[in-house]
Design a protein around this motif. Structure first.
Motif, PDB file in Angstrom:
ATOM      1  N   VAL A   1      11.406  -1.975  -4.723  1.00 35.17           N
ATOM      2  CA  VAL A   1      10.226  -1.176  -5.214  1.00 35.17           C
ATOM      3  C   VAL A   1       9.617  -2.109  -6.333  1.00 35.17           C
ATOM      4  CG1 VAL A   1       9.036   0.752  -5.814  1.00 35.17           C
ATOM      5  CG2 VAL A   1      10.754   0.820  -4.213  1.00 35.17           C
ATOM      6  N   ALA A   2      10.255  -2.321  -7.348  1.00 36.80           N
ATOM      7  CA  ALA A   2       9.818  -2.968  -8.448  1.00 36.80           C
ATOM      8  C   ALA A   2       9.150  -4.313  -8.515  1.00 36.80           C
ATOM      9  CB  ALA A   2      11.097  -3.165  -9.642  1.00 36.80           C
ATOM     10  N   THR A   3       9.557  -4.789  -7.494  1.00 33.01           N
ATOM     11  CA  THR A   3       8.985  -6.137  -7.082  1.00 33.01           C
ATOM     12  C   THR A   3       7.542  -6.046  -6.347  1.00 33.01           C
ATOM     13  OG1 THR A   3      11.182  -7.539  -6.724  1.00 33.01           O
ATOM     14  CG2 THR A   3       9.132  -8.192  -5.613  1.00 33.01           C
ATOM     15  N   HIS A   4       7.654  -5.023  -5.666  1.00 29.83           N
ATOM     16  CA  HIS A   4       6.337  -4.804  -4.919  1.00 29.83           C
ATOM     17  C   HIS A   4       5.362  -4.165  -5.897  1.00 29.83           C
ATOM     18  CE1 HIS A   4       7.629  -5.364  -0.785  1.00 29.83           C
ATOM     19  NE2 HIS A   4       8.330  -4.502  -0.783  1.00 29.83           N
ATOM     20  N   VAL A   5       5.834  -3.289  -7.090  1.00 25.22           N
ATOM     21  CA  VAL A   5       4.892  -2.764  -7.908  1.00 25.22           C
ATOM     22  C   VAL A   5       4.228  -3.999  -8.579  1.00 25.22           C
ATOM     23  CG1 VAL A   5       4.729  -1.479 -10.130  1.00 25.22           C
ATOM     24  CG2 VAL A   5       6.060  -0.498  -8.135  1.00 25.22           C
ATOM     25  N   GLU A   6       5.192  -4.985  -9.016  1.00 22.17           N
ATOM     26  CA  GLU A   6       4.451  -6.193  -9.828  1.00 22.17           C
ATOM     27  C   GLU A   6       3.536  -6.905  -8.911  1.00 22.17           C
ATOM     28  OE1 GLU A   6       7.715  -8.822 -10.494  1.00 22.17           O
ATOM     29  OE2 GLU A   6       8.820  -7.397 -12.025  1.00 22.17           O
ATOM     30  N   HIS A   7       3.805  -7.132  -7.571  1.00 20.71           N
ATOM     31  CA  HIS A   7       2.613  -7.627  -6.795  1.00 20.71           C
ATOM     32  C   HIS A   7       1.514  -6.708  -6.755  1.00 20.71           C
ATOM     33  CE1 HIS A   7       6.095  -9.803  -4.319  1.00 20.71           C
ATOM     34  NE2 HIS A   7       5.783 -10.493  -5.634  1.00 20.71           N
ATOM     35  N   VAL A   8       1.554  -5.339  -6.666  1.00 14.30           N
ATOM     36  CA  VAL A   8       0.306  -4.588  -6.364  1.00 14.30           C
ATOM     37  C   VAL A   8      -0.376  -4.634  -7.917  1.00 14.30           C
ATOM     38  CG1 VAL A   8      -0.088  -2.212  -6.754  1.00 14.30           C
ATOM     39  CG2 VAL A   8       1.470  -2.860  -5.109  1.00 14.30           C
ATOM     40  N   LEU A   9       0.231  -4.838  -8.893  1.00 14.90           N
ATOM     41  CA  LEU A   9      -0.300  -4.925 -10.395  1.00 14.90           C
ATOM     42  C   LEU A   9      -1.176  -6.141 -10.457  1.00 14.90           C
ATOM     43  CD1 LEU A   9       1.970  -3.538 -12.920  1.00 14.90           C
ATOM     44  CD2 LEU A   9       0.229  -2.219 -11.856  1.00 14.90           C
ATOM     45  N   ALA A  10      -0.474  -7.172  -9.829  1.00 13.02           N
ATOM     46  CA  ALA A  10      -1.360  -8.488  -9.971  1.00 13.02           C
ATOM     47  C   ALA A  10      -2.368  -8.711  -9.187  1.00 13.02           C
ATOM     48  CB  ALA A  10       0.082  -9.525  -9.663  1.00 13.02           C
TER      49      ALA A  10
ATOM     50  N   PRO B   1      12.778   4.572  -7.834  1.00 17.02           N
ATOM     51  CA  PRO B   1      13.803   5.267  -7.007  1.00 17.02           C
ATOM     52  C   PRO B   1      13.516   6.042  -6.250  1.00 17.02           C
ATOM     53  CG  PRO B   1      14.937   4.923  -9.350  1.00 17.02           C
ATOM     54  CD  PRO B   1      13.388   4.564  -9.470  1.00 17.02           C
ATOM     55  N   GLU B   2      12.455   7.067  -6.718  1.00 15.25           N
ATOM     56  CA  GLU B   2      11.937   7.835  -5.765  1.00 15.25           C
ATOM     57  C   GLU B   2      11.022   7.398  -4.515  1.00 15.25           C
ATOM     58  OE1 GLU B   2      11.346  11.691  -8.850  1.00 15.25           O
ATOM     59  OE2 GLU B   2       9.747  10.253  -8.643  1.00 15.25           O
TER      60      GLU B   2
ATOM     61  N   LEU C   1       0.735  -1.066   0.092  1.00 14.94           N
ATOM     62  CA  LEU C   1       0.108  -0.058  -0.065  1.00 14.94           C
ATOM     63  C   LEU C   1       0.858   1.276   0.141  1.00 14.94           C
ATOM     64  CD1 LEU C   1      -2.826  -0.905   2.479  1.00 14.94           C
ATOM     65  CD2 LEU C   1      -2.971  -0.371  -0.047  1.00 14.94           C
ATOM     66  N   GLN C   2       2.083   1.468   0.695  1.00 18.21           N
ATOM     67  CA  GLN C   2       2.880   2.287   0.640  1.00 18.21           C
ATOM     68  C   GLN C   2       3.644   2.463  -0.760  1.00 18.21           C
ATOM     69  OE1 GLN C   2       5.539   1.018   3.731  1.00 18.21           O
ATOM     70  NE2 GLN C   2       4.452   2.213   5.412  1.00 18.21           N
ATOM     71  N   VAL C   3       3.813   1.421  -1.307  1.00 25.80           N
ATOM     72  CA  VAL C   3       4.340   1.611  -2.733  1.00 25.80           C
ATOM     73  C   VAL C   3       3.263   2.182  -3.672  1.00 25.80           C
ATOM     74  CG1 VAL C   3       5.197   0.180  -4.633  1.00 25.80           C
ATOM     75  CG2 VAL C   3       6.192  -0.059  -2.306  1.00 25.80           C
ATOM     76  N   LEU C   4       2.077   1.316  -3.407  1.00 33.04           N
ATOM     77  CA  LEU C   4       0.976   2.078  -4.371  1.00 33.04           C
ATOM     78  C   LEU C   4       0.678   3.481  -4.190  1.00 33.04           C
ATOM     79  CD1 LEU C   4      -1.242   1.753  -6.303  1.00 33.04           C
ATOM     80  CD2 LEU C   4      -2.733   0.809  -4.255  1.00 33.04           C
ATOM     81  N   ASP C   5       0.850   3.935  -2.891  1.00 27.61           N
ATOM     82  CA  ASP C   5       0.677   5.444  -2.665  1.00 27.61           C
ATOM     83  C   ASP C   5       1.568   6.295  -3.369  1.00 27.61           C
ATOM     84  OD1 ASP C   5      -0.237   7.701  -1.151  1.00 27.61           O
ATOM     85  OD2 ASP C   5       1.707   7.695  -0.444  1.00 27.61           O
ATOM     86  N   GLY C   6       2.898   5.865  -3.421  1.00 24.16           N
ATOM     87  CA  GLY C   6       3.825   6.504  -4.264  1.00 24.16           C
ATOM     88  C   GLY C   6       3.762   6.692  -5.759  1.00 24.16           C
ATOM     89  N   VAL C   7       3.070   5.092  -6.394  1.00 20.72           N
ATOM     90  CA  VAL C   7       2.738   5.085  -7.836  1.00 20.72           C
ATOM     91  C   VAL C   7       1.578   6.099  -7.915  1.00 20.72           C
ATOM     92  CG1 VAL C   7       1.619   3.758  -9.374  1.00 20.72           C
ATOM     93  CG2 VAL C   7       3.453   2.860  -7.817  1.00 20.72           C
ATOM     94  N   GLY C   8       0.560   6.320  -6.989  1.00 15.65           N
ATOM     95  CA  GLY C   8      -0.376   7.103  -7.233  1.00 15.65           C
ATOM     96  C   GLY C   8      -0.091   8.561  -7.379  1.00 15.65           C
TER      97      GLY C   8
ATOM     98  N   ARG D   1      12.128   7.391  -0.508  1.00 11.74           N
ATOM     99  CA  ARG D   1      11.003   7.753   0.517  1.00 11.74           C
ATOM    100  C   ARG D   1      10.848   6.708   1.488  1.00 11.74           C
ATOM    101  NH1 ARG D   1       4.505   8.336  -1.121  1.00 11.74           N
ATOM    102  NH2 ARG D   1       5.162  10.708  -1.664  1.00 11.74           N
ATOM    103  N   LEU D   2      10.855   5.196   1.166  1.00 10.75           N
ATOM    104  CA  LEU D   2      10.317   4.128   2.165  1.00 10.75           C
ATOM    105  C   LEU D   2      11.930   3.600   2.721  1.00 10.75           C
ATOM    106  CD1 LEU D   2       7.770   2.367   0.007  1.00 10.75           C
ATOM    107  CD2 LEU D   2       7.416   3.959   1.925  1.00 10.75           C
ATOM    108  N   GLY D   3      12.839   4.162   1.992  1.00  9.93           N
ATOM    109  CA  GLY D   3      14.072   3.540   2.687  1.00  9.93           C
ATOM    110  C   GLY D   3      14.624   2.031   2.343  1.00  9.93           C
ATOM    111  N   ILE D   4      14.377   1.718   0.968  1.00  3.95           N
ATOM    112  CA  ILE D   4      14.474   0.370   0.439  1.00  3.95           C
ATOM    113  C   ILE D   4      14.795   0.657  -0.989  1.00  3.95           C
ATOM    114  CG2 ILE D   4      12.614  -0.667   1.769  1.00  3.95           C
ATOM    115  CD1 ILE D   4      10.670  -0.434  -0.459  1.00  3.95           C
ATOM    116  N   GLY D   5      15.427  -0.353  -1.445  1.00  2.17           N
ATOM    117  CA  GLY D   5      16.075  -0.460  -3.001  1.00  2.17           C
ATOM    118  C   GLY D   5      15.065  -0.302  -4.007  1.00  2.17           C
TER     119      GLY D   5
END
Length: 320
Positions: A289-298, A276-277, A263-270, A281-285
């Protein structure tokens, strides 16, 4: 059963069941016969869409009921009764006024010697219907009966009213229905229930800015989904009130099977941030983040980042 006891029992029925359906109205009619000594009684609801009454239950002859429905509201005497707002008996009328269609086609032909009409009004003043009772015995209805009808008037009106009475938004607070606070115009936060979270509406929570914008006259956003700084996902409902902004909240599970981090990653996408940005913001690589985005999309079924952003907007997603 005394008339007073019958009125008390009828009031209880009205509060729990109403009388908007013919079945319930017939039960109410039976109860009214124990309150009002009358040979005929009718309960009618006013239909503003057609400008006429519709009788829900009646012990009058069918021809009289049809007249009550189709013509009574046009009678000048009815206008007098409606304007007065109290039950009116035949005997209460001056002899010179005891004429017109209601007398000529209902009261006189059937030999009724007295009776009462009670117009019923909702709490906001809307006319919602009426009660009619007629008696072959000129001694009834007596003063005690009229007093009981006045006491029952509010319950009878509420039972006929097709507009449901809104329940208080704060009615379920602290009872499994969530908790709440009020953000007053001076910025003071008033706690409304034992489990309320005033921290949710104080900086750096984005709800603080949202409440401030509503206080300044911005449109009320309704429901939002907040990811709190402590990691909980909170369903939040905002309402503008005379005191300030009412903020109702309850903890919920993340939607669509997402994790809090997703959800935190999705907020950044939103917000249109790059991986990288978001990572900064979240203190992760960025790769994480790319992996989290893939999970969000799925999990959300979104085809791309733009669709995921629309999903976040639809939820009213806010992240502290």
């Amino acid at each position: 059963m005394t008339a007073v006891a019958a009125a008390r029992e009828l009031r209880s029925f009205l509060r729990h069941h109403g009388s908007r359906t013919p079945g319930a109205a017939r039960t109410v009619l039976d109860g009214l016969h124990d309150v009002v000594p009358a040979d005929c009684v009718a309960i009618s609801v006013w239909d503003p869409t057609v400008g006429a009454h519709r009788t829900l239950a009646s012990s009058y002859p069918a021809t009289a009921t049809a007249l009550i429905d189709g013509r009574m509201h046009t009678d000048r005497l009815f206008a007098v009764v409606r304007a007065g707002g109290r039950p009116v008996r035949v005997r209460d009328l001056e002899p010179a006024r005891r004429r017109g269609e209601i007398f000529e086609r209902i009261i006189d032909p059937h030999g009724f010697r007295d009776g009462v009409t009670q117009c019923l009004f909702a709490a906001d003043g809307r006319y919602v219907g009426m009660l009619n009772a007629s008696s072959l015995d000129g001694r009834h209805p007596d003063d005690d009966t009229v007093a009981l009808l006045e006491l029952l008037g509010a319950e009878l009106a509420a039972a006929l009213d097709p507009v449901p009475v809104p329940s208080a938004r704060t009615g379920g607070l602290g009872d499994g229905g969530g908790d709440g606070v009020v953000v007053e115009r001076e910025g003071r936060v008033v706690v409304l229930s034992a489990g309320a979270r005033p921290d949710l509406v104080r900086p750096p929570s984005p709800l603080a800015d949202l409440a401030a914008s509503v206080l300044a006259g911005a449109p009320v956003p309704g429901r939002v989904l907040l990811v709190a700084a402590t990691g909980e996902v909170v369903d939040v409902e905002l309402h503008a009130t005379g005191m300030g902004v009412l903020v109702l909240h309850r903890e919920v599970g993340p939607p669509a099977g997402l994790t809090v981090r997703e959800l935190q990653v999705l907020d950044g996408v939103g917000h249109g941030l790059s991986n990288p940005e978001i990572g900064a913001r979240l203190g992760i690589g960025a790769r994480t983040v790319a992996t989290h985005v893939e999970h969000v999309l799925a999990k959300t079924g979104a085809r791309n980042r733009a669709a995921a952003a629309r999903c976040a907007a639809r939820w009213g997603l806010l992240v502290t």
